[in-house]
Design an enzyme around this catalytic site. Structure first.
Site, mmCIF file in Angstrom:
data_model
loop_
_atom_site.group_PDB
_atom_site.id
_atom_site.type_symbol
_atom_site.label_atom_id
_atom_site.label_comp_id
_atom_site.label_asym_id
_atom_site.label_seq_id
_atom_site.Cartn_x
_atom_site.Cartn_y
_atom_site.Cartn_z
ATOM 1 N N TYR A 168 6.551 0.946 9.040
ATOM 2 C CA TYR A 168 5.875 2.151 8.552
ATOM 3 C C TYR A 168 6.904 3.215 8.157
ATOM 4 O O TYR A 168 6.852 3.790 7.075
ATOM 5 C CB TYR A 168 4.935 2.679 9.637
ATOM 6 C CG TYR A 168 4.143 3.902 9.243
ATOM 7 C CD1 TYR A 168 3.085 3.811 8.338
ATOM 8 C CD2 TYR A 168 4.440 5.156 9.779
ATOM 9 C CE1 TYR A 168 2.348 4.932 7.990
ATOM 10 C CE2 TYR A 168 3.711 6.274 9.435
ATOM 11 C CZ TYR A 168 2.663 6.156 8.537
ATOM 12 O OH TYR A 168 1.944 7.266 8.184
ATOM 13 N N HIS A 188 -4.920 5.624 17.228
ATOM 14 C CA HIS A 188 -4.376 6.903 17.694
ATOM 15 C C HIS A 188 -4.826 7.217 19.116
ATOM 16 O O HIS A 188 -5.938 6.883 19.525
ATOM 17 C CB HIS A 188 -4.789 8.030 16.736
ATOM 18 C CG HIS A 188 -4.005 8.022 15.464
ATOM 19 N ND1 HIS A 188 -3.952 9.095 14.607
ATOM 20 C CD2 HIS A 188 -3.219 7.074 14.897
ATOM 21 C CE1 HIS A 188 -3.179 8.798 13.575
ATOM 22 N NE2 HIS A 188 -2.727 7.573 13.729
ATOM 23 N N LEU A 189 -3.947 7.900 19.829
ATOM 24 C CA LEU A 189 -4.134 8.131 21.256
ATOM 25 C C LEU A 189 -5.400 8.932 21.578
ATOM 26 O O LEU A 189 -6.242 8.492 22.369
ATOM 27 C CB LEU A 189 -2.908 8.847 21.828
ATOM 28 C CG LEU A 189 -2.992 9.265 23.293
ATOM 29 C CD1 LEU A 189 -3.074 8.049 24.194
ATOM 30 C CD2 LEU A 189 -1.796 10.145 23.672
ATOM 31 N N GLY A 195 8.366 -0.636 18.168
ATOM 32 C CA GLY A 195 8.675 0.445 17.232
ATOM 33 C C GLY A 195 8.337 1.840 17.707
ATOM 34 O O GLY A 195 8.291 2.766 16.901
ATOM 35 N N ASP A 196 8.092 2.016 19.010
ATOM 36 C CA ASP A 196 7.740 3.342 19.549
ATOM 37 C C ASP A 196 8.947 4.023 20.197
ATOM 38 O O ASP A 196 9.415 3.578 21.244
ATOM 39 C CB ASP A 196 6.630 3.209 20.609
ATOM 40 C CG ASP A 196 5.255 3.531 20.068
ATOM 41 O OD1 ASP A 196 5.174 4.088 18.959
ATOM 42 O OD2 ASP A 196 4.267 3.232 20.754
ATOM 43 N N SER A 253 6.394 11.008 7.143
ATOM 44 C CA SER A 253 6.199 10.820 8.578
ATOM 45 C C SER A 253 7.494 11.028 9.342
ATOM 46 O O SER A 253 8.590 10.727 8.848
ATOM 47 C CB SER A 253 5.683 9.400 8.831
ATOM 48 O OG SER A 253 5.768 9.056 10.186
ATOM 49 N N ASN A 313 0.824 -1.218 0.000
ATOM 50 C CA ASN A 313 0.000 0.000 0.000
ATOM 51 C C ASN A 313 0.858 1.268 0.000
ATOM 52 O O ASN A 313 0.577 2.218 -0.723
ATOM 53 C CB ASN A 313 -0.918 0.001 1.218
ATOM 54 C CG ASN A 313 -1.898 1.157 1.188
ATOM 55 O OD1 ASN A 313 -2.781 1.205 0.341
ATOM 56 N ND2 ASN A 313 -1.734 2.095 2.088
ATOM 57 N N PHE A 342 4.441 14.957 12.131
ATOM 58 C CA PHE A 342 4.619 14.396 13.459
ATOM 59 C C PHE A 342 3.241 13.806 13.828
ATOM 60 O O PHE A 342 2.670 13.099 13.016
ATOM 61 C CB PHE A 342 5.213 15.435 14.409
ATOM 62 C CG PHE A 342 6.724 15.516 14.218
ATOM 63 C CD1 PHE A 342 7.578 15.083 15.209
ATOM 64 C CD2 PHE A 342 7.273 15.971 13.025
ATOM 65 C CE1 PHE A 342 8.958 15.088 15.021
ATOM 66 C CE2 PHE A 342 8.651 15.978 12.823
ATOM 67 C CZ PHE A 342 9.492 15.548 13.826
ATOM 68 N N ASN A 343 2.647 14.047 14.952
ATOM 69 C CA ASN A 343 1.400 13.342 15.269
ATOM 70 C C ASN A 343 0.166 14.125 14.840
ATOM 71 O O ASN A 343 -0.230 15.078 15.517
ATOM 72 C CB ASN A 343 1.333 13.022 16.765
ATOM 73 C CG ASN A 343 2.023 11.721 17.099
ATOM 74 O OD1 ASN A 343 3.166 11.528 16.706
ATOM 75 N ND2 ASN A 343 1.348 10.825 17.784
ATOM 76 N N LYS A 372 7.862 4.762 4.379
ATOM 77 C CA LYS A 372 7.828 6.194 4.065
ATOM 78 C C LYS A 372 9.173 6.662 3.505
ATOM 79 O O LYS A 372 9.227 7.435 2.551
ATOM 80 C CB LYS A 372 7.459 7.003 5.310
ATOM 81 C CG LYS A 372 6.024 6.824 5.778
ATOM 82 C CD LYS A 372 5.043 7.429 4.805
ATOM 83 C CE LYS A 372 3.632 7.459 5.366
ATOM 84 N NZ LYS A 372 2.653 8.025 4.407
#
Length: 245
Positions: free
Chosen positions: A63, A111-112, A205-206, A39, A14, A91-92, A67
């Site tokens: 991800y 998402h948070l 991955g965070d 990103s 994708n 960013f976010n 990108k």
């Protein structure tokens, strides 16, 4: 990010293959301008905060790798063909449009901010993904940018490409970071309720902290952040999710 670790093939198809097809189509049809939504995940673990566009790109998740691969492909095309490119490193992305009709809606939600709001509206318990990060309160710190400000950056990028050829990269962030705990506290204030949450496992991955240096975007794109406060971002999201009920 977390989904890309579980669905590597689908994300590659994708994000990379589809983007490549689109870029080749643009070249064939002699389309001169290409704006790519990239990103901050391309940076990986930051070596310095805030993060400048010149920061090394060492993504730690699929991800971010996707990108970066698209960015590199577009850079090569811009050198070979008359294709002028702006890569916008989000960013976010957060918040919703002011009228409350357009906002974040995905299944499953990752998402948070929408997850916190939905936990209140649906009387569910919210899961915080880890509290042992290298931050003051142990939760991840992120730089949140309102979707309307992101939209205005795309318009500014189109104008920028009128007089700037070649390949360009810009960060889109507010230069301010907020921890997961701080976001929860702001949601509690705005929704006037105690939010129930528990600590879960860290997500693969965070990074601990991601905060943008946006001086290049502000200076060269004449980008103006209209909704830069956490309160403005969360308030717009609350309005959307209440309308969506």
């Amino acid at each position: 990010v977390s989904d890309s670790q579980k669905m590597e093939k689908e994300y590659y198809e994708n994000n990379v293959l589809a983007s490549k097809n689109l870029a080749i189509f643009a070249v064939e049809k002699e389309i001169r301008k290409f704006i790519f939504s990239s990103s901050a995940s391309v940076y990986g673990i930051p070596e310095q905060i805030p993060i400048k566009e010149t920061h090394p790109t060492r993504p730690i998740n699929n991800y971010g790798k996707n990108k970066l691969e698209v960015e590199n492909m577009l850079k090569e095309l811009s050198m070979e063909y008359p294709l002028d490119v702006v890569c916008l490193r989000y960013f976010n992305a957060a918040g919703a449009d002011e009228d409350g009709d357009i906002g974040e809606e995905r299944n499953p939600e990752t998402h948070l901010i929408p997850n916190i709001i939905k936990s209140v509206l649906n009387s569910n318990e919210f899961i915080v993904h880890g509290d042992t990060y290298d931050t003051d309160d142990g939760t991840c710190i992120r730089d949140y940018v309102h979707v309307n400000d992101l939209a205005s950056a795309h318009l500014s990028s189109l104008k920028f490409l009128d007089s700037n050829k070649g390949f360009h990269i810009f960060n889109l962030g507010s230069e301010r970071g907020f921890s997961v705990t701080e976001v929860i506290n702001e949601c509690q204030k705005l929704m006037k309720t105690k939010i129930k949450f528990k600590i879960g496992d860290k997500r693969d991955g965070d990074p601990d902290i991601l905060i943008a240096d946006n001086k290049k975007s502000v200076g060269k794109l004449n980008w103006k952040l209209e909704k830069h406060t956490l309160r403005a971002i969360i308030s717009s999201a609350i309005d959307y999710h209440k309308n969506a009920l």
